[in-house]
Write a protein that holds these residues in place. Structure first.
Motif, PDB file in Angstrom:
ATOM      1  N   PHE A  64       0.814  -1.207   0.000  1.00 40.53           N
ATOM      2  CA  PHE A  64       0.000   0.000   0.000  1.00 40.53           C
ATOM      3  C   PHE A  64       0.848   1.257   0.000  1.00 40.53           C
ATOM      4  O   PHE A  64       0.372   2.323  -0.377  1.00 40.53           O
ATOM      5  CB  PHE A  64      -0.907   0.016   1.228  1.00 40.53           C
ATOM      6  N   ASN A  65       2.106   1.154   0.457  1.00 44.41           N
ATOM      7  CA  ASN A  65       2.923   2.349   0.621  1.00 44.41           C
ATOM      8  C   ASN A  65       4.132   2.404  -0.289  1.00 44.41           C
ATOM      9  O   ASN A  65       4.833   3.408  -0.271  1.00 44.41           O
ATOM     10  CB  ASN A  65       3.426   2.434   2.063  1.00 44.41           C
ATOM     11  N   ASN A  66       4.408   1.344  -1.052  1.00 47.46           N
ATOM     12  CA  ASN A  66       5.620   1.335  -1.860  1.00 47.46           C
ATOM     13  C   ASN A  66       5.448   0.280  -2.932  1.00 47.46           C
ATOM     14  O   ASN A  66       4.619  -0.616  -2.816  1.00 47.46           O
ATOM     15  CB  ASN A  66       6.834   1.008  -0.978  1.00 47.46           C
ATOM     16  N   THR A  67       6.274   0.382  -3.967  1.00 45.90           N
ATOM     17  CA  THR A  67       6.292  -0.637  -5.017  1.00 45.90           C
ATOM     18  C   THR A  67       7.740  -0.937  -5.352  1.00 45.90           C
ATOM     19  O   THR A  67       8.512  -0.020  -5.624  1.00 45.90           O
ATOM     20  CB  THR A  67       5.573  -0.133  -6.274  1.00 45.90           C
ATOM     21  N   ILE A  68       8.106  -2.211  -5.292  1.00 48.05           N
ATOM     22  CA  ILE A  68       9.475  -2.649  -5.552  1.00 48.05           C
ATOM     23  C   ILE A  68       9.463  -3.543  -6.773  1.00 48.05           C
ATOM     24  O   ILE A  68       8.669  -4.481  -6.837  1.00 48.05           O
ATOM     25  CB  ILE A  68      10.049  -3.426  -4.350  1.00 48.05           C
ATOM     26  N   VAL A  69      10.326  -3.251  -7.727  1.00 55.01           N
ATOM     27  CA  VAL A  69      10.426  -4.053  -8.946  1.00 55.01           C
ATOM     28  C   VAL A  69      11.820  -4.652  -8.987  1.00 55.01           C
ATOM     29  O   VAL A  69      12.807  -3.921  -8.939  1.00 55.01           O
ATOM     30  CB  VAL A  69      10.165  -3.197 -10.193  1.00 55.01           C
ATOM     31  N   THR A  70      11.911  -5.966  -9.061  1.00 53.20           N
ATOM     32  CA  THR A  70      13.186  -6.672  -9.063  1.00 53.20           C
ATOM     33  C   THR A  70      13.250  -7.552 -10.293  1.00 53.20           C
ATOM     34  O   THR A  70      12.309  -8.300 -10.556  1.00 53.20           O
ATOM     35  CB  THR A  70      13.310  -7.552  -7.815  1.00 53.20           C
ATOM     36  N   VAL A  71      14.341  -7.463 -11.032  1.00 49.97           N
ATOM     37  CA  VAL A  71      14.523  -8.287 -12.220  1.00 49.97           C
ATOM     38  C   VAL A  71      15.608  -9.306 -11.910  1.00 49.97           C
ATOM     39  O   VAL A  71      16.705  -8.939 -11.482  1.00 49.97           O
ATOM     40  CB  VAL A  71      14.913  -7.431 -13.433  1.00 49.97           C
ATOM     41  N   THR A  72      15.297 -10.574 -12.105  1.00 44.14           N
ATOM     42  CA  THR A  72      16.251 -11.639 -11.834  1.00 44.14           C
ATOM     43  C   THR A  72      16.421 -12.486 -13.083  1.00 44.14           C
ATOM     44  O   THR A  72      15.666 -12.362 -14.044  1.00 44.14           O
ATOM     45  CB  THR A  72      15.762 -12.546 -10.708  1.00 44.14           C
ATOM     46  N   ASP A  73      17.426 -13.377 -13.034  1.00 43.43           N
ATOM     47  CA  ASP A  73      17.519 -14.363 -14.099  1.00 43.43           C
ATOM     48  C   ASP A  73      16.645 -15.552 -13.722  1.00 43.43           C
ATOM     49  O   ASP A  73      15.963 -15.539 -12.708  1.00 43.43           O
ATOM     50  CB  ASP A  73      18.967 -14.770 -14.333  1.00 43.43           C
ATOM     51  N   VAL A  74      16.658 -16.590 -14.548  1.00 44.77           N
ATOM     52  CA  VAL A  74      15.708 -17.674 -14.314  1.00 44.77           C
ATOM     53  C   VAL A  74      16.057 -18.477 -13.075  1.00 44.77           C
ATOM     54  O   VAL A  74      15.228 -19.213 -12.559  1.00 44.77           O
ATOM     55  CB  VAL A  74      15.630 -18.599 -15.538  1.00 44.77           C
ATOM     56  N   ARG A  75      17.289 -18.354 -12.579  1.00 43.86           N
ATOM     57  CA  ARG A  75      17.631 -19.051 -11.349  1.00 43.86           C
ATOM     58  C   ARG A  75      17.322 -18.234 -10.109  1.00 43.86           C
ATOM     59  O   ARG A  75      17.459 -18.744  -9.003  1.00 43.86           O
ATOM     60  CB  ARG A  75      19.119 -19.412 -11.346  1.00 43.86           C
ATOM     61  N   GLY A  76      16.962 -16.968 -10.283  1.00 44.19           N
ATOM     62  CA  GLY A  76      16.576 -16.169  -9.138  1.00 44.19           C
ATOM     63  C   GLY A  76      17.623 -15.209  -8.647  1.00 44.19           C
ATOM     64  O   GLY A  76      17.424 -14.589  -7.607  1.00 44.19           O
ATOM     65  N   ARG A  77      18.715 -15.056  -9.357  1.00 44.78           N
ATOM     66  CA  ARG A  77      19.742 -14.102  -8.924  1.00 44.78           C
ATOM     67  C   ARG A  77      19.402 -12.727  -9.468  1.00 44.78           C
ATOM     68  O   ARG A  77      19.082 -12.580 -10.640  1.00 44.78           O
ATOM     69  CB  ARG A  77      21.109 -14.554  -9.430  1.00 44.78           C
ATOM     70  N   VAL A  78      19.516 -11.731  -8.612  1.00 43.74           N
ATOM     71  CA  VAL A  78      19.029 -10.400  -8.939  1.00 43.74           C
ATOM     72  C   VAL A  78      19.960  -9.743  -9.941  1.00 43.74           C
ATOM     73  O   VAL A  78      21.179  -9.721  -9.760  1.00 43.74           O
ATOM     74  CB  VAL A  78      18.916  -9.556  -7.667  1.00 43.74           C
ATOM     75  N   ILE A  79      19.361  -9.193 -10.997  1.00 48.09           N
ATOM     76  CA  ILE A  79      20.124  -8.453 -11.992  1.00 48.09           C
ATOM     77  C   ILE A  79      20.025  -6.968 -11.715  1.00 48.09           C
ATOM     78  O   ILE A  79      21.031  -6.267 -11.653  1.00 48.09           O
ATOM     79  CB  ILE A  79      19.605  -8.763 -13.403  1.00 48.09           C
ATOM     80  N   SER A  80      18.797  -6.485 -11.550  1.00 46.28           N
ATOM     81  CA  SER A  80      18.620  -5.081 -11.202  1.00 46.28           C
ATOM     82  C   SER A  80      17.317  -4.943 -10.454  1.00 46.28           C
ATOM     83  O   SER A  80      16.432  -5.780 -10.562  1.00 46.28           O
ATOM     84  CB  SER A  80      18.599  -4.192 -12.447  1.00 46.28           C
ATOM     85  N   ALA A  83       9.283   0.730 -12.267  1.00 47.86           N
ATOM     86  CA  ALA A  83       9.373  -0.354 -13.236  1.00 47.86           C
ATOM     87  C   ALA A  83      10.211   0.056 -14.435  1.00 47.86           C
ATOM     88  O   ALA A  83      11.037  -0.722 -14.940  1.00 47.86           O
ATOM     89  CB  ALA A  83       7.979  -0.765 -13.687  1.00 47.86           C
ATOM     90  N   GLY A  84      10.028   1.303 -14.889  1.00 48.68           N
ATOM     91  CA  GLY A  84      10.817   1.762 -16.023  1.00 48.68           C
ATOM     92  C   GLY A  84      12.301   1.769 -15.726  1.00 48.68           C
ATOM     93  O   GLY A  84      13.118   1.346 -16.548  1.00 48.68           O
ATOM     94  N   ASN A  85      12.661   2.231 -14.515  1.00 49.92           N
ATOM     95  CA  ASN A  85      14.078   2.264 -14.163  1.00 49.92           C
ATOM     96  C   ASN A  85      14.680   0.877 -14.048  1.00 49.92           C
ATOM     97  O   ASN A  85      15.823   0.642 -14.452  1.00 49.92           O
ATOM     98  CB  ASN A  85      14.257   3.001 -12.840  1.00 49.92           C
ATOM     99  N   ALA A  86      13.919  -0.066 -13.486  1.00 47.43           N
ATOM    100  CA  ALA A  86      14.470  -1.415 -13.339  1.00 47.43           C
ATOM    101  C   ALA A  86      14.651  -2.087 -14.685  1.00 47.43           C
ATOM    102  O   ALA A  86      15.628  -2.811 -14.899  1.00 47.43           O
ATOM    103  CB  ALA A  86      13.554  -2.243 -12.454  1.00 47.43           C
ATOM    104  N   ILE A  87      13.712  -1.838 -15.606  1.00 44.28           N
ATOM    105  CA  ILE A  87      13.747  -2.555 -16.880  1.00 44.28           C
ATOM    106  C   ILE A  87      14.736  -1.937 -17.838  1.00 44.28           C
ATOM    107  O   ILE A  87      15.294  -2.629 -18.698  1.00 44.28           O
ATOM    108  CB  ILE A  87      12.334  -2.580 -17.471  1.00 44.28           C
ATOM    109  N   ARG A  88      15.006  -0.629 -17.702  1.00 44.51           N
ATOM    110  CA  ARG A  88      15.924   0.010 -18.641  1.00 44.51           C
ATOM    111  C   ARG A  88      17.295  -0.643 -18.592  1.00 44.51           C
ATOM    112  O   ARG A  88      17.919  -0.888 -19.631  1.00 44.51           O
ATOM    113  CB  ARG A  88      16.035   1.496 -18.327  1.00 44.51           C
TER     114      ARG A  88
END
Lengths: 119, 138
Positions: free
Chosen positions: B36-52, B76-81
Motif C-alpha cells: 500500500f505504501n511502496n512498489t518494488i520491482v526486481t529483475v532476476t535471471d531464471v535461477r533467481g539471482r538479482v540483476i537489477s 518499473a521503467g528504471n528497473a527494466i531500462r
C-alpha cells in the motif's frame, strides 16, 4: 508460436497439502502470446485475479475482525451471491420466453384432410 | 526476496562471468511487489539471482507518493531500462501484493518492449496464520 492469451496450469509438486487452494491459485496465470496488444494482456489478468478473490482477502487480513465484523462480512458476501443467483434466474426466464415465442409459430389447428371412417 | 542458491564445489566466491565482459541474459523474471505504501520491482535471471532492482523510494518519491501508480510506473521503467540495455528480450512477470502499483507496473513492463511469457499473481495468503493487528481508529 505461443498460444494467444490462454489459461494454463503450470507444473506443480504432486503432493500438495491444500489442493483446493492450489486449484484456485492456478487461475491467476495468464500465458501471453507473441504480439498481444496491451489490453488483451492486462484485462484478462485483472479479471482472473478478481475472480480468485486475492485482493479482497488481502484487504480483509490487514486488520483482525471481531465477531460482529465477521457477521457483517458474511452477510454482505451472501447478499452478493444471491444477487448473482437472481440475475441467473432472470436469464433463465428470458430463455424460457424465447422458447414460448418459438412454440407460437407452429399453427396446427386445422383438421387433417383425410376421410373420417365413421361418416 | 531472491532465494539463496546453495554453493557447490569450491567454497570460494567464484565470479559468474569474466570481469571484462558484462553477462548477457536473454530470459528473466520480473518480480513486482506492490504494497500500500511502496512498489518494488526486481529483475532476476531464471535461477533467481538479482540483476537489477528499483523501487518508488529510490526514484525519489517520498511519503504517500511512493504508493501511487505513477511511482510504480517510474520504478518499473528504471528497473527494466538496465536489463533492456543488457539484452534481455523475454521475461515472466510475478506480481505480489494488493497495492495500486500492480497495474501501473504491468503496463510499464508491457510498453518497455520486453516480450512476456506469462503473468502470474503470487500474493501470499496465510492458511489462518497469526492474528492480524487490531483495526485502526481514524
Amino acid at each position: 508460436m505461443q498460444p494467444a492469451a490462454t489459461l494454463t496450469s503450470l507444473p506443480r509438486p504432486p503432493s500438495s497439502p491444500s489442493r483446493q487452494r492450489e486449484r484456485e491459485r492456478e487461475r491467476e496465470v495468464i500465458v501471453v502470446g507473441e504480439d498481444e496488444p496491451e489490453d488483451r494482456i492486462i484485462n484478462p489478468f485483472k479479471k482472473e485475479v478478481l475472480k480468485a478473490g486475492v485482493l479482497q482477502e488481502c484487504k480483509r487480513r490487514r486488520f483482525s475482525e471481531n465477531k460482529d465484523d465477521k457477521i457483517k462480512r458474511k452477510a454482505r458476501k451472501a447478499s452478493r451471491r444471491n444477487q448473482k443467483r437472481a440475475w441467473g434466474q432472470n436469464k433463465h426466464d428470458s430463455e424460457k420466453k424465447k422458447k414460448d415465442v418459438a412454440d407460437d409459430d407452429i399453427d396446427d389447428w386445422e383438421l387433417p384432410h383425410v376421410g373420417i371412417p365413421y361418416t | 526476496m531472491a532465494k539463496p542458491i546453495s554453493k557447490k564445489g569450491s567454497r570460494k566466491n567464484v565470479r559468474i562471468g569474466s570481469r571484462k565482459h558484462t553477462r548477457k541474459i536473454p530470459k528473466g523474471v520480473i518480480h513486482v511487489q506492490a504494497s500500500f505504501n511502496n512498489t518494488i520491482v526486481t529483475v532476476t535471471d531464471v535461477r533467481g539471482r538479482v540483476i537489477s532492482w528499483s523501487s518508488a523510494g529510490t526514484c525519489g518519491f517520498k511519503g504517500t507518493r511512493r504508493g501511487t501508480p505513477f511511482a510504480a510506473q517510474t520504478a518499473a521503467g528504471n528497473a527494466i531500462r538496465t536489463v533492456s540495455d543488457q539484452g534481455m528480450q523475454r521475461a515472466e512477470v510475478m506480481i505480489k501484493g494488493p497495492g495500486l502499483g500492480r497495474d501501473a507496473a504491468l503496463r510499464a513492463i508491457r510498453r518497455s518492449g520486453i516480450l512476456l511469457n506469462f503473468i502470474r499473481d503470487v500474493t501470499p495468503m496465510p492458511h489462518n496464520g497469526c492474528r492480524s493487528p487490531k483495526k485502526r481508529r481514524v
